[in-house]
Design an enzyme around this catalytic site. Structure first.
Site, PDB file in Angstrom:
ATOM      1  N   LYS A   1      12.216  55.805  36.274  1.00  0.00           N
ATOM      2  CA  LYS A   1      13.402  56.627  36.518  1.00  0.00           C
ATOM      3  C   LYS A   1      13.738  57.539  35.331  1.00  0.00           C
ATOM      4  O   LYS A   1      13.168  57.412  34.254  1.00  0.00           O
ATOM      5  CB  LYS A   1      14.600  55.729  36.858  1.00  0.00           C
ATOM      6  CG  LYS A   1      14.420  54.942  38.148  1.00  0.00           C
ATOM      7  CD  LYS A   1      14.300  55.854  39.343  1.00  0.00           C
ATOM      8  CE  LYS A   1      14.473  55.169  40.689  1.00  0.00           C
ATOM      9  NZ  LYS A   1      13.546  54.128  41.031  1.00  0.00           N
TER      10      LYS A   1
HETATM   11  C1  LIG Z   1      16.477  55.550  46.624  1.00  0.00           C
HETATM   12  C2  LIG Z   1      16.339  54.269  45.872  1.00  0.00           C
HETATM   13  N1  LIG Z   1      17.337  53.374  45.916  1.00  0.00           N
HETATM   14  C3  LIG Z   1      17.274  52.206  45.252  1.00  0.00           C
HETATM   15  C4  LIG Z   1      16.175  51.880  44.501  1.00  0.00           C
HETATM   16  C5  LIG Z   1      16.127  50.560  43.827  1.00  0.00           C
HETATM   17  O1  LIG Z   1      16.187  50.670  42.436  1.00  0.00           O
HETATM   18  P1  LIG Z   1      15.944  49.367  41.546  1.00  0.00           P
HETATM   19  O2  LIG Z   1      14.466  49.189  41.414  1.00  0.00           O
HETATM   20  O3  LIG Z   1      16.590  49.689  40.223  1.00  0.00           O
HETATM   21  O4  LIG Z   1      16.599  48.236  42.224  1.00  0.00           O
HETATM   22  C6  LIG Z   1      15.109  52.763  44.417  1.00  0.00           C
HETATM   23  C7  LIG Z   1      13.927  52.426  43.622  1.00  0.00           C
HETATM   24  O5  LIG Z   1      12.986  53.120  43.479  1.00  0.00           O
HETATM   25  C8  LIG Z   1      15.188  53.995  45.119  1.00  0.00           C
HETATM   26  O6  LIG Z   1      14.174  54.871  45.098  1.00  0.00           O
END
Ligand SMILES: Cc1ncc(COP(=O)(O)O)c(C=O)c1O
Length: 408
Positions: free
Chosen positions: A206
């Site tokens: 990210k």
């Molecule tokens: C649109 C979206 N929401 C939520 C997430 C979840 O993030 P995390 O891995 O920090 O839980 C991601 C992960 O890539 C994502 O692309």
């Protein structure tokens, strides 16, 4: 290849110059986190000072992040998924409730609804932005609707004015999945300061990375207090207060909570990434601008939108293939890029195509035609601050060669 317009260095597209650069000798990864000596020193300092889990660095990261996105409260957690779960917990989601969520997203945006035995109501997306389409939103609202989840795909903020006004008219909270959208602005306002609750991701790929990590922001003191408590077993005091000089051994469990707290090791990374976030954004903006400058001149390609009322976080550069003008599929295009040593990805496989969602909610591909169409033609290109100008040109040249070979 002769006679074809090909990109040249220096910001222009040549009319007669042919880019003869050879395929890269080394693989260009799709994503690489930007880690400097400052992060390394801060992590080492954390290891040396002995406070590894939630502590003063996490608290500082929460304060500085809240200030940056202009949110009164921020709760640091170990993922955006955790932040989304806590957001739905904060609004008191109940079994049988419905939550509207765009179908064009990662599973985390919808799976958190299912944690509560509530039901995701999928909605198709806008063909240009890939974000929740406000025109489709209102017809999904029923007496059982309890919240609206908005996802800012690629880091491009969704049309928040229309979405918020529909939500307010129906008295529904808006939860933003801003996993891609730090830092991003909508009509001058920071993402994180607009919806009722906003979840950010600090996963390894990210725009701000702590390896794994996330943040929940809100302007609602009750939501913030509940999320903070629930992020650490529903106990009344944080562990760092318990074990600090001013703490006591006593604590009370107020609710059955979760184990979602961020560690100080992760916060050590986050603090320095946050301090550099404007520079990191600028670098991604420069890459996106260069890609768009070249790709927008090739009719075989479609470029991502970048409207003036929005500041895009450019987590992803989602190129669209005009498949009607090509003799290969998106998957074959990706293979060609891999052969040219260029790493890519696809964001996203719409949720209704995955076996779990398809079977549980009896969905077929044609239920969400816009999402399906975008999915079939999209490729995410490398876009990260550590890429050199040559890396960017290598990506462009590889795409140029593939188009030249496979155009109709
Ligand atoms: C649109 C979206 N929401 C939520 C997430 C979840 O993030 P995390 O891995 O920090 O839980 C991601 C992960 O890539 C994502 O692309």
């Amino acid at each position: 290849m002769e006679g074809k317009s090909f990109p040249t260095r220096g910001g222009s597209v040549g009319t007669s110059t042919i880019d003869v650069r050879k395929p890269r000798a080394t693989y260009l990864p799709f994503a690489v986190p930007h880690i400097t000596q400052a992060e390394i020193d801060e992590v080492v300092d954390t290891l040396r000072n002995g406070w590894l889990t939630t502590g003063p660095k996490t608290k500082r990261f929460e304060c500085e992040f809240a200030r940056k996105v202009n949110a009164p409260y921020a709760v640091a957690v170990n993922s955006a998924t955790a932040a989304m779960h806590l957001a739905l917990d904060a609004i008191g989601l109940q079994p049988g409730d419905e939550v509207i969520v765009p179908v064009y997203t990662f599973t985390a945006s919808a799976e958190v609804i299912i944690y509560f035995r509530a039901r995701p109501i999928f909605v198709d997306v806008d063909p240009v932005t890939c974000n929740l389409n406000p025109a489709q939103l209102e017809k999904c609202i029923t007496p059982r609707t309890r919240a609206i989840i908005v996802v800012h795909i690629a880091g491009l903020p969704a049309e928040m004015d229309s979405i918020l006004s529909i939500a307010r008219a129906h008295n529904l909270p808006v939860i933003e999945d801003a996993a891609h959208a730090f830092p991003a602005r909508y009509r001058g306002r920071m993402i994180g300061s607009m919806g009722d609750l906003t979840a950010f991701s600090f996963y390894a790929t990210k725009t701000l990375s702590t390896g794994e990590g996330g943040m929940l922001t809100t302007a609602n003191a009750e939501y913030a207090e509940r999320a903070s408590m629930q992020s650490l077993h529903g106990i009344s005091r944080d562990a760092w207060k318990r074990y600090g000089a001013e703490g006591s051994w006593y604590y009370e469990v107020i609710q059955a909570g979760y184990k979602y707290n961020m560690t100080d090791i992760a916060a050590a990374l986050g603090l320095h990434q946050l301090a550099r976030c404007d520079w990191l954004l600028e670098r991604r903006q420069t890459i996106a601008k260069r890609y768009t400058e070249v790709f927008s001149q090739w009719p075989e390609l479609g470029t991502p939108p970048d409207p003036p009322h929005i500041e895009h976080a450019w987590h992803l550069y989602m190129l669209r293939l005009q498949l009607e003008r090509l003799t290969i599929t998106r998957d074959a295009f990706i293979q060609e890029l891999a052969r040219a040593n260029i790493g890519t990805s696809v964001h996203f496989i719409p949720l209704h195509l995955h076996p779990f969602y398809r079977e549980t909610y009896q969905l077929v591909p044609g239920d969400f035609p816009v999402a399906l169409d975008i999915y079939q033609r999209v490729i995410s290109l490398p876009i990260y601050p550590g890429m050199s100008d040559d890396d960017v040109e290598d990506v462009i040249a590889a795409i140029g060669r593939i188009i030249e070979t496979f155009k109709k």
